[in-house]
Design a protein around this motif. Structure first.
Motif, PDB file in Angstrom:
ATOM      1  N   GLU A   1       0.779  -1.067  -0.018  1.00  0.00           N
ATOM      2  CA  GLU A   1       0.138   0.084   0.018  1.00  0.00           C
ATOM      3  C   GLU A   1       0.685   1.224   0.114  1.00  0.00           C
ATOM      4  OE1 GLU A   1      -2.822  -3.146   1.481  1.00  0.00           O
ATOM      5  OE2 GLU A   1      -0.645  -2.594   1.708  1.00  0.00           O
ATOM      6  N   THR A   2       1.944   1.232   0.455  1.00  0.00           N
ATOM      7  CA  THR A   2       2.663   2.449   0.463  1.00  0.00           C
ATOM      8  C   THR A   2       3.226   2.969  -0.844  1.00  0.00           C
ATOM      9  OG1 THR A   2       4.803   1.137   0.761  1.00  0.00           O
ATOM     10  CG2 THR A   2       3.860   2.123   2.792  1.00  0.00           C
ATOM     11  N   GLY A   3       2.965   1.945  -1.867  1.00  0.00           N
ATOM     12  CA  GLY A   3       3.319   2.218  -3.325  1.00  0.00           C
ATOM     13  C   GLY A   3       1.973   2.975  -4.071  1.00  0.00           C
ATOM     14  N   ILE A   4       0.719   3.007  -3.259  1.00  0.00           N
ATOM     15  CA  ILE A   4      -0.377   3.540  -3.876  1.00  0.00           C
ATOM     16  C   ILE A   4      -0.811   4.707  -3.121  1.00  0.00           C
ATOM     17  CG2 ILE A   4      -1.189   1.682  -4.878  1.00  0.00           C
ATOM     18  CD1 ILE A   4      -3.217   1.249  -2.862  1.00  0.00           C
ATOM     19  N   GLY A   5       0.223   5.320  -2.031  1.00  0.00           N
ATOM     20  CA  GLY A   5      -0.151   6.379  -1.382  1.00  0.00           C
ATOM     21  C   GLY A   5      -0.979   5.891  -0.214  1.00  0.00           C
ATOM     22  N   LEU A   6      -1.265   4.561   0.177  1.00  0.00           N
ATOM     23  CA  LEU A   6      -2.165   4.419   1.528  1.00  0.00           C
ATOM     24  C   LEU A   6      -0.914   3.830   2.650  1.00  0.00           C
ATOM     25  CD1 LEU A   6      -5.112   4.296   2.088  1.00  0.00           C
ATOM     26  CD2 LEU A   6      -5.120   2.061   1.198  1.00  0.00           C
ATOM     27  N   PHE A   7      -1.622   2.810   3.433  1.00  0.00           N
ATOM     28  CA  PHE A   7      -0.852   2.054   4.203  1.00  0.00           C
ATOM     29  C   PHE A   7      -1.319   1.021   4.562  1.00  0.00           C
ATOM     30  CE2 PHE A   7      -4.577   3.625   6.307  1.00  0.00           C
ATOM     31  CZ  PHE A   7      -4.935   2.650   7.334  1.00  0.00           C
TER      32      PHE A   7
ATOM     33  N   ARG B   1      -8.702  12.540   2.620  1.00  0.00           N
ATOM     34  CA  ARG B   1      -9.449  13.994   2.933  1.00  0.00           C
ATOM     35  C   ARG B   1      -9.017  15.101   2.024  1.00  0.00           C
ATOM     36  NH1 ARG B   1      -6.862  14.258   8.133  1.00  0.00           N
ATOM     37  NH2 ARG B   1      -8.255  13.144   8.949  1.00  0.00           N
ATOM     38  N   ALA B   2      -7.981  15.063   1.514  1.00  0.00           N
ATOM     39  CA  ALA B   2      -7.421  15.974   0.641  1.00  0.00           C
ATOM     40  C   ALA B   2      -7.568  15.842  -0.863  1.00  0.00           C
ATOM     41  CB  ALA B   2      -5.877  16.325   0.899  1.00  0.00           C
ATOM     42  N   ALA B   3      -7.933  16.683  -1.550  1.00  0.00           N
ATOM     43  CA  ALA B   3      -8.256  16.274  -2.889  1.00  0.00           C
ATOM     44  C   ALA B   3      -7.020  16.089  -3.714  1.00  0.00           C
ATOM     45  CB  ALA B   3      -8.963  17.624  -3.793  1.00  0.00           C
ATOM     46  N   ASN B   4      -5.882  16.495  -3.300  1.00  0.00           N
ATOM     47  CA  ASN B   4      -4.734  15.968  -3.894  1.00  0.00           C
ATOM     48  C   ASN B   4      -4.007  14.893  -3.160  1.00  0.00           C
ATOM     49  OD1 ASN B   4      -3.843  17.733  -1.658  1.00  0.00           O
ATOM     50  ND2 ASN B   4      -2.336  18.647  -2.521  1.00  0.00           N
ATOM     51  N   SER B   5      -4.591  14.246  -2.472  1.00  0.00           N
ATOM     52  CA  SER B   5      -4.147  13.075  -1.459  1.00  0.00           C
ATOM     53  C   SER B   5      -3.041  12.107  -2.415  1.00  0.00           C
ATOM     54  CB  SER B   5      -5.171  12.503  -1.062  1.00  0.00           C
ATOM     55  OG  SER B   5      -4.884  11.113  -0.175  1.00  0.00           O
TER      56      SER B   5
ATOM     57  N   GLU C   1      -3.430   9.897  -5.931  1.00  0.00           N
ATOM     58  CA  GLU C   1      -2.457   9.858  -7.163  1.00  0.00           C
ATOM     59  C   GLU C   1      -2.016   8.553  -7.040  1.00  0.00           C
ATOM     60  OE1 GLU C   1       0.494  11.165  -9.865  1.00  0.00           O
ATOM     61  OE2 GLU C   1      -1.678  11.901  -9.328  1.00  0.00           O
ATOM     62  N   GLY C   2      -1.755   7.817  -6.429  1.00  0.00           N
ATOM     63  CA  GLY C   2      -1.401   6.290  -6.392  1.00  0.00           C
ATOM     64  C   GLY C   2      -2.298   5.418  -7.271  1.00  0.00           C
ATOM     65  N   ILE C   3      -3.539   5.436  -6.963  1.00  0.00           N
ATOM     66  CA  ILE C   3      -4.673   4.920  -7.636  1.00  0.00           C
ATOM     67  C   ILE C   3      -4.513   5.284  -9.180  1.00  0.00           C
ATOM     68  CG2 ILE C   3      -6.925   4.522  -8.038  1.00  0.00           C
ATOM     69  CD1 ILE C   3      -5.735   2.927  -5.721  1.00  0.00           C
ATOM     70  N   ARG C   4      -4.469   6.680  -9.372  1.00  0.00           N
ATOM     71  CA  ARG C   4      -4.445   6.916 -10.860  1.00  0.00           C
ATOM     72  C   ARG C   4      -3.201   6.291 -11.582  1.00  0.00           C
ATOM     73  NH1 ARG C   4      -1.431   9.345 -14.004  1.00  0.00           N
ATOM     74  NH2 ARG C   4       0.379   9.683 -12.357  1.00  0.00           N
TER      75      ARG C   4
ATOM     76  N   ASP D   1       0.262   4.673 -15.837  1.00  0.00           N
ATOM     77  CA  ASP D   1       1.424   5.246 -16.124  1.00  0.00           C
ATOM     78  C   ASP D   1       2.773   4.795 -15.081  1.00  0.00           C
ATOM     79  OD1 ASP D   1       1.371   6.870 -14.117  1.00  0.00           O
ATOM     80  OD2 ASP D   1       0.701   8.475 -15.606  1.00  0.00           O
ATOM     81  N   ARG D   2       2.195   4.175 -14.058  1.00  0.00           N
ATOM     82  CA  ARG D   2       3.129   3.891 -13.090  1.00  0.00           C
ATOM     83  C   ARG D   2       4.033   4.793 -12.608  1.00  0.00           C
ATOM     84  NH1 ARG D   2       2.855  -1.409 -11.757  1.00  0.00           N
ATOM     85  NH2 ARG D   2       1.331  -2.660 -13.048  1.00  0.00           N
ATOM     86  N   ASN D   3       3.799   6.039 -12.875  1.00  0.00           N
ATOM     87  CA  ASN D   3       4.480   7.270 -12.383  1.00  0.00           C
ATOM     88  C   ASN D   3       3.846   8.343 -11.511  1.00  0.00           C
ATOM     89  OD1 ASN D   3       6.722   9.102 -12.786  1.00  0.00           O
ATOM     90  ND2 ASN D   3       6.005  10.193 -14.353  1.00  0.00           N
ATOM     91  N   PRO D   4       3.687   7.982 -10.276  1.00  0.00           N
ATOM     92  CA  PRO D   4       2.840   8.944  -9.463  1.00  0.00           C
ATOM     93  C   PRO D   4       3.643  10.167  -9.003  1.00  0.00           C
ATOM     94  CG  PRO D   4       3.913   6.834  -8.071  1.00  0.00           C
ATOM     95  CD  PRO D   4       3.967   6.690  -9.641  1.00  0.00           C
ATOM     96  N   LYS D   5       2.972  11.080  -8.878  1.00  0.00           N
ATOM     97  CA  LYS D   5       3.409  12.471  -8.641  1.00  0.00           C
ATOM     98  C   LYS D   5       3.149  12.759  -6.928  1.00  0.00           C
ATOM     99  CE  LYS D   5       4.997  13.006 -12.804  1.00  0.00           C
ATOM    100  NZ  LYS D   5       6.479  12.722 -13.176  1.00  0.00           N
TER     101      LYS D   5
END
Length: 245
Positions: free
Chosen positions: A9-15, A181-185, A189-192, A199-203
């Protein structure tokens, strides 16, 4: 022998959720932190070594195991029928030494209790110089969301102090709300990057570990208010109430 397990999950911006903060925090040495932060893929021998898995059944006996479990649970006999069935099918695997076992010294040295921050872990890994384990682990961590890394590490530390799975699930619910919580969470971004655009290139935002402050990490554990907390059945005091997830 075909098992492949990971909490990436740390690779998709979660835990690592669904109780991960409970059992990961209770693994020996630095195993819990290592698995939680890197999202490494574990095979059967790794799971048995770490104590995550309790039994090994060869793939050619899985259908027989399922049938035996069905038969046992249909029985009117009292007692833990599942445990006895599992033990009757359990075999000592003829597997090579696990990755975790081979690198246990490195894992404990770099992810042990004395390493209280992600920055300390990375500095420790860098101090190993040309060591392959250190270089590969740094490479893995560099791809993860900095926010996720810091929040996950804090979650593992707090999970170790909580007395039961219910308390951990309540904490994890607060953490999950923080990531949404945040729109730019980083979670969005990780899911996108992985599932939508692929694209496997999260910002990541923030993009650097040093930009993730202690106050930011603390916000993921803040109380949500009585109306928004996770309510488990035992909290309701009324039989039949459903857990609010």
């Amino acid at each position: 022998e075909n098992t492949l397990f990971a909490m990436p999950e740390t690779g998709i911006g979660l835990f690592p959720d669904v109780g991960g903060m409970y059992w990961l925090s209770r693994l020996k040495g630095g195993l819990g932190k290592y698995i939680a932060l890197t999202g490494c893929r574990l095979k059967a021998d790794d799971l048995l070594y770490a104590g995550i898995a309790t039994h090994f059944v060869p793939s050619n006996k899985l259908e027989d195991l399922k049938a035996a479990l069905v038969e046992a649970t249909d029985s009117t006999e009292e007692g833990d029928c599942v445990a006895s069935v599992l033990m009757s099918f359990h075999e000592k695997p003829s597997l090579s030494a696990s990755f975790l076992e081979k690198h246990r010294t490195n894992i404990d040295a770099n992810f042990g209790k004395d390493k209280s921050s992600v920055e300390e872990i990375i500095e420790s890994l860098k101090s190993e110089g040309e060591n392959k384990f250190g270089q590969e682990t740094i490479s893995s961590l560099s791809k993860m969301s900095p926010t996720s890394l810091k929040v996950t590490l804090e979650g593992v530390k707090r999970g170790a102090t909580l007395s039961n799975i219910a308390e951990v699930l309540k904490m994890e619910y607060r953490m999950s709300q923080g990531f949404m919580r945040a729109a730019n969470s980083d979670f969005y971004e990780g899911i996108r990057a992985l599932l939508v655009d692929k694209d496997r290139n999260p910002k990541w935002n923030p993009a650097m570990l040093e930009e993730v402050t202690d106050d930011m990490v603390e916000s993921f554990f803040q109380e949500l208010g009585d109306e928004n907390e996770l309510i488990l059945e035992e909290d309701e005091g009324t039989e039949g109430e459903q857990s609010k997830l």
